[in-house]
Design an enzyme around this catalytic site. Structure first.
Site, mmCIF file in Angstrom:
data_model
loop_
_atom_site.group_PDB
_atom_site.id
_atom_site.type_symbol
_atom_site.label_atom_id
_atom_site.label_comp_id
_atom_site.label_asym_id
_atom_site.label_seq_id
_atom_site.Cartn_x
_atom_site.Cartn_y
_atom_site.Cartn_z
ATOM 1 N N TRP A 48 0.813 -1.206 0.000
ATOM 2 C CA TRP A 48 0.000 0.000 0.000
ATOM 3 C C TRP A 48 0.847 1.257 0.000
ATOM 4 C CZ3 TRP A 48 -3.805 -1.935 -2.009
ATOM 5 C CH2 TRP A 48 -4.267 -3.192 -1.620
ATOM 6 N N ASP B 11 -1.837 6.318 6.974
ATOM 7 C CA ASP B 11 -2.856 5.412 6.430
ATOM 8 C C ASP B 11 -3.049 4.317 7.480
ATOM 9 O OD1 ASP B 11 -4.342 3.446 5.239
ATOM 10 O OD2 ASP B 11 -3.057 3.216 3.484
ATOM 11 N N LYS C 254 -12.581 -2.514 7.241
ATOM 12 C CA LYS C 254 -11.980 -3.469 8.175
ATOM 13 C C LYS C 254 -12.680 -3.279 9.528
ATOM 14 C CE LYS C 254 -8.369 -3.053 4.994
ATOM 15 N NZ LYS C 254 -8.476 -4.175 4.131
#
Lengths: 378, 378
Positions: free
Chosen positions: B113, B184, B208
């Site tokens: 990511w 993040d 999530k």
């Protein structure tokens, strides 16, 4: 306890068919018992908790895509994408992706949404408004100019139905010289057959005829995906990025795509866009007739530009402050009668009835009766 | 008919508490009867069909915002925003909004990511990776370099939990010289107390610990909203645009924000992030113990960098093709036992158990037992 039927004239998120809500609720609960997901006939999990890369979700995604072709009439020459960010993000992605060196991005100005699209385009490059109905309060769809006015265009952008002003293109225009037509059809897609083969790119925030908010349907002619970009474009904002593994570049709004699929199944089962057109013409026709026959109400949009989805009008014939007070009274009386969300968009005032596909015909009849009665006793 | 409990180890969209699914399903059905919405105690409409500017939705939006402060510990100095497009759109918005003239965007590379974030940043301006664990397969969180390495940074970006590699920052770093930290925290927000006051900007795809896909939580220190932008930034991509009327610049994912609110209420009712930390340490600890005690399994992440949310491992001790075959056998046996979605991310292979807040402790115990038994009989 006595219950009142609510008629929801919201411009979006808007009324949905009860069967769609019921099936969406089931998909959230699916096969869960005793605090755990339980496997049986179904996938054994709620739609909210499955990976977007699971076979179950990919089946939802693929079927939704297929139904866009079958039910909405998106040609097979076009790639269907389910993105996020609403039409507002498309106002940015369209110029980022379709601008071409030495050419001008051209727009038709029909009010609030098209002007936002113009504003974003201007930040990125030369932009021209080739037609506008601003001078008369965006009360009609302006004529497209002759081909010379957009011969140097990288594309021409239209808002094919304006929710705020209540105007609608009768037909998608055919552009001269193969200039790509870009269509923001957010608020009338699915309401009747539309010649999407004329559009190089179309997009629609789903929260009107397609159901949920948080999903944007985009369809783009596949050859445009390979067109060179003018300038630097972030990867996430390229249509080609999302077309490579259609709609699965990153985690999509999985529940939203499910509801969109349910809406398209409902639309198909109602007889599709042809049957919807008939119904929508009846619904809008009845309402416009009441407005035309009245000395109190004035429809905002001119004949020939009137939207079947968003009917807008004002109260006329009195000084402005009196009109405002009467509008307020009308809204309060309507609310009390269960006819809710009739207030015009905050930027223009007046009244607006959004009567998308899922809005029932009897609800329109109730509004017509209410309006006649209000005028009679006003 | 006998029913098997499914243990869903999906990395996201991931397992949700049953009570959240039940309440979300209710909100979709709310008070609808006989094909129409019916007014009674509630709002009389499904959450899917109310305007984002209605009082009912604004109450949802405001409460969700408040709970982000109360439950997740977002400081009051920060503006909470509910956006769309996932972390992937934040990879674009962060450099667009926080780059400064003459300064460099700095990133810590901890795998998949963060490298996507770096790629987007490079398109927009000078970008520097100031620390990386790439050479050892991103098996740990690299040390932050001395202050000189980022003294000229417009910001430093970290991915505080890496779902693919299974690594996690023990603590959010404190940067020297007041350089803004961007985090993040998609895959571990809400899992334990995190010192968000150290972050100038944080963001998280909600799918999530926060529930639904299609919502991105962003929180930004309010003074940053007024910082001048370097270069041209589309309006829709400016945080300031969304902060003006928080999260209502355009139609948000209204259902997604509702589910996020339900998740935060659930989290609060479980005892909040402190209680979650205790539970998550027990859950992850039990699983890492099995991996450590084994001669078959090798945990991917090094001690000191191990994620409480995503536990990753490989099968060791045999030639590669044999290992691959055995991994396949393990996945098939796990599936048959109702332990699903244990396959590692497609880019790295191996195995991964995502055990977010809502994943039950008994499910971890079942996995531990299964892994021990598989090793015993392998």
């Amino acid at each position: 306890m006595s219950k009142q039927v609510i008629r929801n004239f919201s411009a979006g998120p808007a009324i949905l068919p009860q069967s769609v809500c019921a099936r969406a609720a089931e998909a959230i609960q699916e096969l869960r018992e005793d605090g755990h997901a339980v496997a049986a006939d179904g996938i054994g999990l709620s739609v909210l908790e499955i990976s977007h890369r699971s076979p179950a979700y990919e089946a939802i995604n693929d079927e939704a895509e297929r139904l866009c072709h079958e039910v909405l009439g998106v040609p097979e020459t076009h790639q269907v994408l389910f993105l996020q960010g609403g039409a507002s993000l498309q106002f940015v992605m369209v110029p980022f992706n379709l601008r071409q060196e030495g050419k001008v991005a051209c727009y038709v100005d029909t009010g609030n949404w098209s002007s936002k699209a113009v504003d974003e385009s201007r930040l990125l490059g030369e932009t021209r408004v080739i037609a506008s109905s601003a001078e008369s309060g965006h009360d009609h769809i302006p004529e497209l100019p002759a081909a010379e006015a957009y011969a140097d265009a990288s594309y021409v952008h239209i808002t094919s139905n304006n929710t705020v002003r209540g105007t609608e293109f009768v037909e998608l225009p055919v552009l001269a010289g193969g200039v790509p037509l870009v269509v923001d059809c957010s608020s009338h897609i699915g309401s009747r057959p539309l010649a999407f083969s004329r559009a190089a790119l179309g997009y629609a925030g789903a929260q009107k005829n397609l159901g949920p908010s948080g999903v944007t349907l985009v369809f783009i002619r596949k050859d445009l995906l390979a067109r060179p970009l003018a300038g630097v474009v972030p990867r996430y904002l390229r249509y080609a990025t999302h077309a490579k593994t259609p709609s699965l570049y990153n985690t999509p709004n999985t529940f939203g795509v499910l509801v969109l699929k349910l809406m398209l199944e409902w639309l198909r089962d109602q007889g599709g866009v042809a049957a919807m057109e008939e119904l929508n013409r009846r619904k809008a026709g009845a309402l416009y007739n009441v407005l035309e026959d009245s000395s109190l109400y004035t429809p905002h949009a001119r004949p020939g530009s009137r939207s079947l989805m968003n009917v807008t009008w004002t109260l006329g014939g009195a000084p402005e402050d009196e009109r405002a007070a009467m509008t307020k009274r009308l809204l309060a009386a309507a609310d009390a009668a269960g006819l809710v969300n009739l207030k015009g968009h905050r930027t223009v005032g007046g009244l607006r009835a959004s009567i998308y596909n899922a809005f029932p015909e009897e609800g329109v009849r109730e509004l017509c009766d209410f309006l006649r009665e209000f005028e009679r006793t006003a």
